[in-house]
Design a protein around this motif. Structure first.
Motif, mmCIF file in Angstrom:
data_model
loop_
_atom_site.group_PDB
_atom_site.id
_atom_site.type_symbol
_atom_site.label_atom_id
_atom_site.label_comp_id
_atom_site.label_asym_id
_atom_site.label_seq_id
_atom_site.Cartn_x
_atom_site.Cartn_y
_atom_site.Cartn_z
ATOM 1 N N UNK A 118 0.838 -1.193 0.000
ATOM 2 C CA UNK A 118 0.000 0.000 0.000
ATOM 3 C C UNK A 118 0.874 1.244 0.000
ATOM 4 N N UNK A 119 0.222 2.373 -0.236
ATOM 5 C CA UNK A 119 0.865 3.666 0.008
ATOM 6 C C UNK A 119 0.638 3.960 1.478
ATOM 7 N N UNK A 120 1.727 4.113 2.198
ATOM 8 C CA UNK A 120 1.620 4.253 3.645
ATOM 9 C C UNK A 120 2.495 5.409 4.119
ATOM 10 N N UNK A 121 1.950 6.214 5.005
ATOM 11 C CA UNK A 121 2.690 7.364 5.523
ATOM 12 C C UNK A 121 3.378 7.062 6.854
ATOM 13 N N UNK A 122 2.907 6.046 7.578
ATOM 14 C CA UNK A 122 3.490 5.681 8.858
ATOM 15 C C UNK A 122 4.735 4.830 8.646
ATOM 16 N N UNK A 123 5.721 4.943 9.533
ATOM 17 C CA UNK A 123 6.887 4.062 9.444
ATOM 18 C C UNK A 123 6.483 2.609 9.694
ATOM 19 N N UNK A 132 7.397 7.032 2.689
ATOM 20 C CA UNK A 132 7.307 8.325 2.009
ATOM 21 C C UNK A 132 8.536 8.603 1.158
ATOM 22 N N UNK A 133 9.708 8.127 1.614
ATOM 23 C CA UNK A 133 10.934 8.441 0.880
ATOM 24 C C UNK A 133 11.822 7.219 0.601
ATOM 25 N N UNK A 134 11.384 6.036 0.995
ATOM 26 C CA UNK A 134 12.151 4.822 0.715
ATOM 27 C C UNK A 134 13.371 4.626 1.601
ATOM 28 N N UNK A 135 13.510 5.430 2.643
ATOM 29 C CA UNK A 135 14.663 5.292 3.525
ATOM 30 C C UNK A 135 14.407 4.208 4.560
ATOM 31 N N UNK A 136 15.494 3.520 4.930
ATOM 32 C CA UNK A 136 15.379 2.526 5.979
ATOM 33 C C UNK A 136 16.509 2.700 6.978
ATOM 34 N N UNK A 137 16.272 2.176 8.154
ATOM 35 C CA UNK A 137 17.273 2.181 9.214
ATOM 36 C C UNK A 137 17.277 0.792 9.835
ATOM 37 N N UNK A 138 18.467 0.263 10.085
ATOM 38 C CA UNK A 138 18.607 -1.028 10.737
ATOM 39 C C UNK A 138 19.295 -0.807 12.070
#
Length: 163
Positions: free
Chosen positions: A14-19, A140-146
């Motif tokens: 889906x298009x999702x705005x929440x992390x 929203x921007x395709x960024x991820x954090x591990x």
């Protein structure tokens, strides 16, 4: 802040705005992001094969890929338009020479093989080893954090990047 947590066998397209947050041990997360539409695929895959009794069981890698294929076709999208990431697959309880026996290793290998079979390549990957991970993904921007979660990870900093 509202956050979406995916547990084992969960699937989000889906298009999702929440992390999106996923905690991974031997499980893997296949993440896909379509930049123009800001459409996110987030999965939490437990097992490498497919349960022959239930092909819709989204704990299995092949069932997830089958579902994503169908959902992409329904939306008129090519899976090749997505940027892909694969995360997780820890083999914490196996020594290096035995890692091929672990579910984590089998999950990673299965996903590599299945993605190659359908002609898709990964843009990002953080898999394997003996370290559990917490993945945070921003649709929203395709960024991820591990974030690395084990004592074994002491001194190893997290990873931040973009699909």
């Amino acid at each position: 802040m509202v956050m979406v947590f995916l547990g084992p066998g969960d699937y989000l397209f889906a298009r999702i705005d929440e992390p999106v947050s996923i905690v991974l041990g031997s499980c893997v997360a296949l993440m896909a992001w379509q930049p123009e539409l800001r459409l996110t695929l987030a999965t939490h895959i437990m097992l490498p094969g497919r349960d022959p009794e239930d092909e819709q069981d989204l704990r299995y890698a092949c069932a997830v890929l089958k579902r994503w294929t169908a959902d992409s076709i329904d939306k008129g999208l090519s899976m090749h338009a997505f940027r892909l990431g694969l995360f997780g697959g820890s083999s914490q309880f196996f020594h290096c020479q035995q890692r091929e026996l672990s579910v984590g290793y089998k999950n990673i290998t299965c996903m590599h093989n299945e993605l190659r079979r359908i002609g898709l390549t990964l843009n990002a990957e953080d898999t394997g080893g003996g370290i559990h991970r917490k993945l945070l993904f921003n649709g929203q921007n395709g960024q991820y954090q591990i974030q690395y979660l084990d004592r074994e990870a002491d001194g190893k900093s997290g990873v931040e990047s973009c699909l």
